[in-house]
Design a protein around this motif. Structure first.
Motif, PDB file in Angstrom:
ATOM      1  N   TRP A 112       3.194 -18.886 -14.924  1.00 45.19           N
ATOM      2  CA  TRP A 112       2.802 -17.790 -14.183  1.00 45.19           C
ATOM      3  C   TRP A 112       2.739 -17.497 -12.662  1.00 45.19           C
ATOM      4  N   GLY A 113       3.294 -16.633 -12.521  1.00 41.86           N
ATOM      5  CA  GLY A 113       3.306 -16.518 -10.819  1.00 41.86           C
ATOM      6  C   GLY A 113       2.287 -16.518  -9.440  1.00 41.86           C
ATOM      7  N   GLN A 114       1.781 -15.930  -8.785  1.00 40.99           N
ATOM      8  CA  GLN A 114       0.890 -16.268  -7.792  1.00 40.99           C
ATOM      9  C   GLN A 114       0.470 -14.887  -7.876  1.00 40.99           C
ATOM     10  N   GLY A 115       1.023 -13.432  -8.538  1.00 42.24           N
ATOM     11  CA  GLY A 115       0.286 -12.290  -7.925  1.00 42.24           C
ATOM     12  C   GLY A 115       0.756 -11.451  -6.993  1.00 42.24           C
ATOM     13  N   THR A 116       0.809 -10.279  -6.557  1.00 41.44           N
ATOM     14  CA  THR A 116       1.394  -9.888  -5.749  1.00 41.44           C
ATOM     15  C   THR A 116       0.354  -8.465  -5.228  1.00 41.44           C
ATOM     16  N   LEU A 117       0.408  -7.961  -5.215  1.00 41.70           N
ATOM     17  CA  LEU A 117      -1.214  -6.461  -4.733  1.00 41.70           C
ATOM     18  C   LEU A 117      -0.242  -6.001  -4.572  1.00 41.70           C
ATOM     19  N   VAL A 118      -0.648  -4.264  -5.555  1.00 41.14           N
ATOM     20  CA  VAL A 118      -0.318  -3.158  -5.299  1.00 41.14           C
ATOM     21  C   VAL A 118      -1.546  -1.671  -5.179  1.00 41.14           C
ATOM     22  N   THR A 119      -1.482  -1.342  -3.972  1.00 39.78           N
ATOM     23  CA  THR A 119      -2.864  -0.693  -4.217  1.00 39.78           C
ATOM     24  C   THR A 119      -2.240   1.097  -3.445  1.00 39.78           C
ATOM     25  N   VAL A 120      -2.528   1.838  -4.480  1.00 37.81           N
ATOM     26  CA  VAL A 120      -2.212   3.191  -4.884  1.00 37.81           C
ATOM     27  C   VAL A 120      -3.395   4.080  -4.000  1.00 37.81           C
ATOM     28  N   SER A 121      -2.747   4.615  -3.303  1.00 40.24           N
ATOM     29  CA  SER A 121      -4.272   5.326  -2.489  1.00 40.24           C
ATOM     30  C   SER A 121      -4.353   7.120  -2.745  1.00 40.24           C
ATOM     31  N   SER A 122      -4.813   7.300  -3.309  1.00 39.47           N
ATOM     32  CA  SER A 122      -5.217   9.092  -3.474  1.00 39.47           C
ATOM     33  C   SER A 122      -4.427  10.109  -2.360  1.00 39.47           C
TER      34      SER A 122
ATOM     35  N   LEU B  31       1.117  -1.260   0.010  1.00 40.27           N
ATOM     36  CA  LEU B  31       0.456  -0.158   0.140  1.00 40.27           C
ATOM     37  C   LEU B  31       1.414   1.142   0.061  1.00 40.27           C
ATOM     38  N   VAL B  32       1.196   2.320  -0.992  1.00 39.84           N
ATOM     39  CA  VAL B  32       1.723   3.291  -0.930  1.00 39.84           C
ATOM     40  C   VAL B  32       0.522   4.281  -1.592  1.00 39.84           C
ATOM     41  N   GLN B  33       1.485   5.966  -1.365  1.00 38.49           N
ATOM     42  CA  GLN B  33       0.532   6.756  -1.413  1.00 38.49           C
ATOM     43  C   GLN B  33       0.657   7.439  -3.174  1.00 38.49           C
TER      44      GLN B  33
END
Length: 123
Positions: free
Chosen positions: A113-123, A10-12
């Protein structure tokens, strides 16, 4: 070859993240690697790719100039450096590989394929 994606979080907006795609098995240098992403409301889409030789890369228009893909074959790892992140970059990111072939935007041609990694960008 087995792939494992990592580095999400989780990043901005405006921040950076570096994703890693670690491969197990021999001859990783023979595999072209692509990064794809998917959200609950959109189909999985191509983000970036790097040829098995490392001689060429390609990017989706939406990430050109912000994302950089690279590889370190000695470490069996492909990286996706993501800068100037935007909320619309929020997604699960997957790495995928195909052997001795060019970069493709089509997910169906990547057998690994890999398993996936979640990227969340907050405003």
């Amino acid at each position: 070859v087995q792939l494992q994606a990592s580095g999400g979080g989780l990043v901005q907006a405006g921040d950076s993240l570096r994703l890693s795609c670690a491969a197990s098995g021999r001859s990783f240098s023979q595999y072209t690697v692509g990064w794809f992403r998917q959200t609950p409301t959109k189909e999985r889409e191509f983000v970036a790719g790097i040829r098995w030789s490392g001689s060429s890369t390609d990017y989706a228009d939406s990430v050109k100039g912000r994302f950089t893909i690279s590889r370190d074959n000695a470490k069996n790892t492909v990286y996706l450096q993501m800068n100037s992140l935007k909320p619309e970059d929020t997604a699960v990111y997957y790495c995928a590989a195909r052997g001795f072939a060019g970069i493709s935007y089509t997910e169906q041609v990547y057998p690994f394929w890999g398993q996936g990694t979640l990227v969340t960008v907050s405003s």
